[in-house]
Design an enzyme around this catalytic site. Structure first.
Site, PDB file in Angstrom:
ATOM      1  N   ARG A 239     120.489  -8.991  -1.734  1.00  0.00           N
ATOM      2  CA  ARG A 239     119.149  -8.455  -1.986  1.00  0.00           C
ATOM      3  C   ARG A 239     118.165  -9.346  -1.236  1.00  0.00           C
ATOM      4  NH1 ARG A 239     121.186  -4.393  -3.040  1.00  0.00           N
ATOM      5  NH2 ARG A 239     121.088  -3.139  -4.947  1.00  0.00           N
ATOM      6  N   GLU A 268     111.229  -4.813   1.058  1.00  0.00           N
ATOM      7  CA  GLU A 268     111.768  -3.611   1.679  1.00  0.00           C
ATOM      8  C   GLU A 268     110.868  -2.395   1.445  1.00  0.00           C
ATOM      9  OE1 GLU A 268     116.139  -4.422   1.332  1.00  0.00           O
ATOM     10  OE2 GLU A 268     116.161  -2.242   1.264  1.00  0.00           O
ATOM     11  N   HIS A 286     119.332  -2.110   5.660  1.00  0.00           N
ATOM     12  CA  HIS A 286     120.042  -1.997   4.375  1.00  0.00           C
ATOM     13  C   HIS A 286     121.138  -0.915   4.439  1.00  0.00           C
ATOM     14  CE1 HIS A 286     119.573  -2.736  -0.215  1.00  0.00           C
ATOM     15  NE2 HIS A 286     120.836  -2.520   0.116  1.00  0.00           N
TER      16      HIS A 286
HETATM   17  C1  DGY Z   1     123.993  -1.446  -3.531  1.00  0.00           C
HETATM   18  O1  DGY Z   1     124.744  -0.534  -3.888  1.00  0.00           O
HETATM   19  O2  DGY Z   1     123.481  -2.226  -4.334  1.00  0.00           O
HETATM   20  C2  DGY Z   1     123.758  -1.603  -2.070  1.00  0.00           C
HETATM   21  O3  DGY Z   1     122.801  -2.562  -1.822  1.00  0.00           O
HETATM   22  C3  DGY Z   1     123.363  -0.299  -1.430  1.00  0.00           C
HETATM   23  O4  DGY Z   1     124.425   0.462  -1.138  1.00  0.00           O
END
Ligand code: DGY
Length: 324
Positions: A239, A268, A286
């Site tokens: 993240r 983001e 992402h």
């Molecule tokens: C998630 O699933 O948390 C990823 O960051 C996105 O696919």
């Protein structure tokens, strides 16, 4: 009355078709529900919500969901959902573990290779017409083989990255809230480092796989960047806020670290302007889980949790429920 499900934006069609076999389904347009207000406005009509990680499913949104019984996130991470309010209101929350592990691990290794062996700079150079034949000193990079990888967060994805890294000849260090199974340590010849700040200066590559929590926000800050080896490469597919993006951009511009591969961003979809111009830095939008196969599996897992909850299945038999 037929139960209604909101899928906040278009996902793989077979998943929508599956939900439509059971419920009345509305699908938002891309970005329609990236703010709290738009969700608050529509949520009273729905029994189930299938949101993206970009949708803020706040306490206010959940409180407005008079009929809401389940929120099935289209992601394994669920930092976009107010779990506490969901729990108080008796709303189930599901995520999508396991199905994206391999895709994310594969992508992480791809980022490591691309940054270390300078794929993106090399392509730009070639397309700019600068390639004049094989160069003995051209694009010298760093090999994964023989390098030490420091993994922060040895959950499913961290472990899958470690397996691949070992196969590529890397030496594995890891940090996790709790120490991994000794069998896994043995299999991967991985060494546990109790304090993440001790792992940083020992690693040639650092790959982040921890969830975003109060403890992990800005885990990689100016100080930890200063502690990295001067040629070390930072990879973040976890993240964005785990890394202080402004500090990372400065470290790259100053050349105090070797490079970075970044798939997730602090604000983001905004990307810090200094990061956009930073050298030895590959930025991707992402997309670590973005294979057709995985995105369909993510959608199906979320959809199945909705079907199971709305059709009254025993919650203890629904594997991907986080709570209540
Ligand atoms: C998630 O699933 O948390 C990823 O960051 C996105 O696919």
């Amino acid at each position: 009355m037929e139960e209604r499900v909101l899928v906040t934006e278009p996902i793989i069609p077979s998943v929508i078709e599956k939900l439509e076999e059971h419920f009345q389904v509305d699908v938002g347009n891309r970005g329609d529900y990236n703010d709290e207000e738009s969700l608050i406005e529509v949520i009273p009509k729905y029994d189930a919500l299938l949101p993206m990680l970009s949708n803020p499913v706040t306490g206010e949104v959940i409180a407005a969901g008079d009929r809401l019984k389940i929120i099935a996130n289209h992601a394994v991470g669920y930092n976009n959902i107010d779990l506490e309010t969901a729990r108080k209101q008796g709303v189930f929350v599901a995520n999508t573990p396991d199905v994206l592990t391999e895709s994310c691990a594969e992508f992480t290794i791809g980022l490591m290779l691309a940054v270390a062996r300078r794929f993106f700079e090399a392509q730009r150079y070639l397309l700019e017409g600068k390639f004049e034949g094989w160069e003995p000193l051209g694009f010298l990079g760093k090999e994964l083989n023989g390098s030490r990888l420091g993994i922060v967060g040895m959950g499913r994805i961290g472990t899958a990255v470690a397996r691949r890294a070992k196969a590529l000849g890397m030496d594995i260090l890891y940090h996790n809230r709790s120490r991994a199974d000794r069998q896994i340590e043995k299999e991967l010849e991985a060494r546990y480092i109790e304090n993440v700040q001790d792992l940083i200066p020992k690693s040639d590559f650092i790959s982040l796989h921890c969830p975003l929590t109060e403890e992990t926000e800005h885990l990689i800050d100016e100080e930890s960047l200063e502690n990295m080896k001067s040629d070390a490469i930072l990879i973040n597919t976890s993240r964005g806020p785990v890394v202080d993006e402004a500090a990372l951009a400065e470290a790259l511009h100053e050349g105090t670290i070797g490079g970075a591969g970044i798939d997730v961003f602090e604000y983001e979809p905004e990307v810090h302007p200094r990061l956009q111009t930073a050298p030895h830095c590959l930025l991707t939008p992402h997309m670590a889980s973005a294979s057709h196969k995985t995105r369909e599996a993510i959608g199906m897992l979320a959809a199945n949790a909705i079907i199971d909850v709305l059709e009254g299945k025993d919650p203890s038999e629904i594997p991907n429920l986080i709570q209540p």
